[in-house]
Design a protein around this motif. Structure first.
Motif, PDB file in Angstrom:
ATOM      1  N   TYR A   1       4.867  -8.509  -0.976  1.00  0.00           N
ATOM      2  CA  TYR A   1       4.267  -7.085  -1.036  1.00  0.00           C
ATOM      3  C   TYR A   1       3.077  -7.483  -0.345  1.00  0.00           C
ATOM      4  O   TYR A   1       2.153  -6.165  -0.399  1.00  0.00           O
ATOM      5  CB  TYR A   1       3.725  -7.246  -3.110  1.00  0.00           C
ATOM      6  CG  TYR A   1       4.809  -7.238  -3.627  1.00  0.00           C
ATOM      7  CD1 TYR A   1       4.558  -5.656  -3.820  1.00  0.00           C
ATOM      8  CD2 TYR A   1       5.059  -8.383  -4.809  1.00  0.00           C
ATOM      9  CE1 TYR A   1       5.229  -5.362  -5.395  1.00  0.00           C
ATOM     10  CE2 TYR A   1       5.676  -7.381  -5.866  1.00  0.00           C
ATOM     11  CZ  TYR A   1       6.138  -6.017  -6.143  1.00  0.00           C
ATOM     12  OH  TYR A   1       6.898  -6.059  -6.865  1.00  0.00           O
TER      13      TYR A   1
ATOM     14  N   SER B   1       9.631  -6.597   3.900  1.00  0.00           N
ATOM     15  CA  SER B   1       9.180  -6.249   2.509  1.00  0.00           C
ATOM     16  C   SER B   1       9.775  -6.034   1.860  1.00  0.00           C
ATOM     17  O   SER B   1      10.354  -6.776   0.848  1.00  0.00           O
ATOM     18  CB  SER B   1       7.511  -5.708   2.261  1.00  0.00           C
ATOM     19  OG  SER B   1       7.730  -5.603   0.865  1.00  0.00           O
TER      20      SER B   1
ATOM     21  N   ARG C   1      11.656  -9.506  -1.146  1.00  0.00           N
ATOM     22  CA  ARG C   1      11.761  -8.400  -3.084  1.00  0.00           C
ATOM     23  C   ARG C   1      13.323  -8.560  -3.240  1.00  0.00           C
ATOM     24  O   ARG C   1      13.801  -9.628  -4.263  1.00  0.00           O
ATOM     25  CB  ARG C   1      10.365  -7.040  -2.710  1.00  0.00           C
ATOM     26  CG  ARG C   1       9.449  -7.191  -2.878  1.00  0.00           C
ATOM     27  CD  ARG C   1       8.569  -6.241  -3.532  1.00  0.00           C
ATOM     28  NE  ARG C   1       8.531  -4.904  -2.441  1.00  0.00           N
ATOM     29  CZ  ARG C   1       8.329  -3.807  -2.684  1.00  0.00           C
ATOM     30  NH1 ARG C   1       7.510  -3.346  -3.537  1.00  0.00           N
ATOM     31  NH2 ARG C   1       7.637  -3.286  -1.305  1.00  0.00           N
TER      32      ARG C   1
END
Length: 218
Positions: free
Chosen positions: A11, A33, A37
């Motif tokens: 994040y 990113s 995740r």
């Protein structure tokens, strides 16, 4: 602890990406990113649904990164038009310039009227060789040479031309120009707005330069 660190890094990189105006770097950082995740969802949370969504985002961004790099990749520009690309069309990528050039039709004239006064233009013309005179009645307003557009203001405003562009008979040299039909330009405007904005800027810059020269002459 490992999951907490990875998910927050993911994040965090997404937040950092928002600060980049450069689209390529924004895509690269967002991809990193989503990768973090994806790893967090798959390895720690074992949430396959979230992992698959992040994998989809990764794939989309990778495709876009490849497209951007390909768009910006330098391509071979023929020697006879390289100066035009590096000056008048310098804000276009090599791919955009070659695509625009491929849509045009090269024509020539030894004498006669290229643009008649009081008529609306249905094509964009660009000088490649020779000289053409811009006249209003018997008054000579300007001389057009290689690297200049012809009557582009009429094309952009959809108003009749305020002057005539003529080629005086010359046995030594003929006028050579490339022209684009108005329908082709309209298609570019409707299908590739970013490309059209670049082209519109080039045309506006040429008009401004001509007006400045005319003001100096007067």
């Amino acid at each position: 602890m490992g999951e907490f660190l990875i998910i927050n890094l993911g994040y965090g990189f997404a937040f950092i990406a928002l600060a980049f105006k450069e689209v390529l770097w924004l895509r690269i950082i967002l991809t990193f990113s989503y990768a973090l995740r994806f790893f967090s969802s798959y390895a720690f949370s074992e949430n396959i649904n979230v992992a698959l969504w992040n994998l989809l985002f990764i794939l989309v961004n990778v495709i876009m990164i490849i497209r951007i790099i390909d768009e910006r990749r330098s391509r071979f520009i023929p020697h006879e038009i390289k100066d035009i690309k590096n000056t008048i069309f310098k804000n276009l990528t090599s791919k955009e310039f070659l695509y625009l050039w491929s849509l045009g039709k090269i024509s020539s004239a030894k004498s006669g009227i290229l643009v008649d006064e009081g008529k609306k233009q249905n094509k964009l013309m660009f000088m490649l060789a020779g000289k053409a005179q811009v006249k209003s009645g018997s008054k000579l307003l300007a001389i057009l040479e290689r690297g200049q557009f012809i009557a582009e203001m009429s094309l952009l405003t959809n108003e009749p031309t305020s002057a005539q562009v003529v080629v005086e008979k010359n046995d030594d040299q003929e006028v050579v120009f490339i022209e684009w039909n108005k329908d082709i330009l309209k298609r570019i405007e409707n299908t590739n707005n970013q490309f059209w904005r670049k082209l519109h800027y080039i045309l506006s810059k040429d008009i401004t330069k001509k007006l400045q020269l005319m003001n100096k002459a007067n």
